[in-house]
Design a protein around this motif. Sequence first.
Motif, PDB file in Angstrom:
ATOM      1  N   ASP A 131      37.155  60.150 -17.161  1.00 20.77           N
ATOM      2  CA  ASP A 131      35.913  59.651 -17.755  1.00 20.77           C
ATOM      3  C   ASP A 131      36.012  58.196 -18.174  1.00 20.77           C
ATOM      4  O   ASP A 131      35.006  57.479 -18.165  1.00 20.77           O
ATOM      5  CB  ASP A 131      35.514  60.514 -18.954  1.00 20.77           C
ATOM      6  N   ARG A 144      29.341  54.044 -14.603  1.00 16.33           N
ATOM      7  CA  ARG A 144      27.990  54.427 -15.033  1.00 16.33           C
ATOM      8  C   ARG A 144      27.345  53.291 -15.830  1.00 16.33           C
ATOM      9  O   ARG A 144      26.166  52.970 -15.625  1.00 16.33           O
ATOM     10  CB  ARG A 144      28.045  55.700 -15.886  1.00 16.33           C
ATOM     11  N   MET A 170      35.006  56.511 -14.870  1.00 17.34           N
ATOM     12  CA  MET A 170      33.652  56.814 -14.420  1.00 17.34           C
ATOM     13  C   MET A 170      32.620  56.300 -15.421  1.00 17.34           C
ATOM     14  O   MET A 170      31.510  55.901 -15.033  1.00 17.34           O
ATOM     15  CB  MET A 170      33.482  58.330 -14.229  1.00 17.34           C
ATOM     16  N   CYS A 211      26.491  65.755 -10.294  1.00 17.44           N
ATOM     17  CA  CYS A 211      27.735  65.752  -9.516  1.00 17.44           C
ATOM     18  C   CYS A 211      28.838  66.497 -10.262  1.00 17.44           C
ATOM     19  O   CYS A 211      29.532  67.359  -9.684  1.00 17.44           O
ATOM     20  CB  CYS A 211      28.172  64.315  -9.232  1.00 17.44           C
ATOM     21  N   THR A 268      30.265  60.601  -6.323  1.00 21.33           N
ATOM     22  CA  THR A 268      29.551  59.854  -7.355  1.00 21.33           C
ATOM     23  C   THR A 268      29.436  58.380  -6.999  1.00 21.33           C
ATOM     24  O   THR A 268      28.361  57.775  -7.138  1.00 21.33           O
ATOM     25  CB  THR A 268      30.267  59.999  -8.709  1.00 21.33           C
ATOM     26  N   GLY A 321      22.169  61.688  -6.690  1.00 21.39           N
ATOM     27  CA  GLY A 321      23.382  62.376  -7.113  1.00 21.39           C
ATOM     28  C   GLY A 321      23.500  63.757  -6.501  1.00 21.39           C
ATOM     29  O   GLY A 321      24.576  64.166  -6.039  1.00 21.39           O
ATOM     30  N   TYR A 354      25.708  61.090 -12.350  1.00 19.39           N
ATOM     31  CA  TYR A 354      26.980  61.762 -12.616  1.00 19.39           C
ATOM     32  C   TYR A 354      26.804  63.182 -13.132  1.00 19.39           C
ATOM     33  O   TYR A 354      27.633  64.053 -12.827  1.00 19.39           O
ATOM     34  CB  TYR A 354      27.777  60.929 -13.615  1.00 19.39           C
TER      35      TYR A 354
END
Length: 545
Positions: free
Chosen positions: A473, A480, A476, A406, A319, A127, A403
Motif C-alpha cells: 500500500d 493513487r 500503490m 481491483c 491497477t 478498474g 484500486y
Amino acid sequence: MSAEINEEKVVPLGEKSEEVPACGILGRHPVLSVVVFALVGIGAGIGLSFWNPETEQEADTKDIVLQWLGLLGDLFIRALKCVVLPLVFINVTLSVVEMMSIGRTSSVAGVTILFYLMTTVIASILGVISILCFQGFFDAGTFEPPSPAYVTLGCNEEGSYMTEGDAGAITCAANTNDTEQSQLFIIDDVSNTFVKTSGGVADDISLSDTFYDGIFTKLVTSNIFVSFVDGNFAAVVFFAVFFGVALGRVIFRKRAGADIDSSAIVLLFKEIDEVLILIINWIIMLTPFAVLSLIVKAIGSHEELGEAFGNVGFLMIATILAMVAHFFVVDVGLLWFFTKRSPFPYLKCLIPAQTTAFACASSAATIPVTMRSVMATGQVPETIAKFVVPLGATVNMDGGAIYFPCACIWLAYLNGEEVNAASYILLVILATVGSAGTAPVPSASLVLIITAYNTVFGTTGTPNGFEFILAIDWFMDRLRTTLNVTGDACVSGMVAAKCNMEGGEAGDTGLVTQEVKAHDNVVEVDDNNNDDNGDGESAVKSNVL
C-alpha cells in the motif's frame, strides 16, 4: 468635474509577476530538478532496501539512518499541512465571492461537480475492466486455519489458576513460569471475537457507517474550529463554500453592483492569502530536496521489495494499466476534447505537482503545488484554480476508484469467493460513491477496501491475504495520489474551458456592469482614445446623470 485615476501595471493571466520558488539552476529548471532528485531518491532507497540488519543493534542503526534521511521530507510535509488548510479556506471563500461578482458561481460549481463525478465513474469502470483482463491469472490461496483461542482462568487464591488433571479433574494450582498445557483452556470463538486472520485495519465498520460517517457527517461539521484542528478538509471546504456565498450576498445586498474589494473581510482575506502564498513559496523552494528525502525513507524502510511485489504482481499490473488507461482517456482525451488544444503542454506543467504527490502520498499536502502548476499553464484563471483544486483534493479520488474494485476482486479470487456480474456492478457503485468519502491523507482507503469486500461477498472480518495489500500500500497509495492530483489539475483545465470567466451573463447577483458608481456620478475610462496633448494618458470623460 474631475477624477483622478491611479494607473497600475496590469499583468496578463499566466504572466503573474512573482518570485520563482527556487534559486540558481533549480529555479531555472524546476521540473527537471524535481525529476532528477526523485530518480536519485529511488536509486538510494532501493540501495538501502538491500540493507538487511542481522542484529537488533543493526536494525536500530538502520532505523536511525532512515529517520534522519527522512527528516527534511517530514518537516516539508508538516510545514505544508500547517499552511494548506487555512490557505484552502481563504482561497475557496474568495473564489466563490469573485464568481458571484460575475454571475458564475452556479455554473462553475455545477460543471466542476459534474466533471468530477464523470471522471470517477470512468475510473471505477476502467478498474473493473482491467481486473477482468487478469482474472484468469488469479489462483485461490491456501491459508492455515486460525489457531484456537487459549485462556487461563484464575482462582480466588492469588497466584493460582484452574488446572486440568490427567483424569480430567479441575483443581486450582499455583501458576508456574512455564505455562503448562493443563492450565490452558480453549474458547469456542463462535462470534469471532478473538480470532483474526489478518491485522492492521479495523474490520467492523459497515457499509452504512462508511457512507454515513465518511461522507455526510464529514461534510457538515458541528464545530468548524475542531475541523481545522483535526484537518477535516471536507468540512472546511464545504463550510468555505457557504461562507463565501453568504459573504457575497451580504456585500451585494448592501449595494447592488458593489465592488467586492469594498468589503473589509475580502480585503483581509486577500492580505492573508498573499501572506500564506509567500510562506508556501518559501516551503516549495525545498521541494526537490524534500522529494529526495521522502522517497529515500519510503523505499529504504522496506526490505525484500521483490518478494513484497511478487505476491501481488498481477494486482499491481492490472491497477497500473487501468491508471495508464485513465490518464489517456480522461487526462489526455477529455482535456483535449473540451479545450480544443494539445493537452501535452498543459500536462508538462503538472510534473512538479505529480512528483510531490508521489513523494508525500497526500492530495491535501500537494494542494499548493497543484494550484501553482495549474496557474502556470496560463489556461486556468486563478479564481477557478483556487476553487476546483481544493474541492478535488476532497472529493475527486480517481486512483481510489480504480484500486478499490481491483483489490476486492483479487482478494475474492484469493479466498475462493464466487465473482459474478452483480459483484462487478456493485463494486463500480461502491467505488464511485465510497472514493468521495476517502480522506486526502496517506493509506486512508484501506478500511473502505475491507468494507466493500464484506458488502459485496457477504463476509465478515478481515479477508485472508489482506496483509499483501498492506505490504504494497505504501507504493500503490503514491500512485493513487499522483493520479488524483493529475485529475484535479485536468478538471481545472476543463472547467476553465467550459466556463468563461470574463463575465457578461447574469448569475447569482445579476452583476454584469463594470461601471464605477459613486452617488450620481459615473466615471468612464476610455482606454482606446489617446489624449490630444499626446502625453500618453487615457482620456477621462465625466458624465453627470
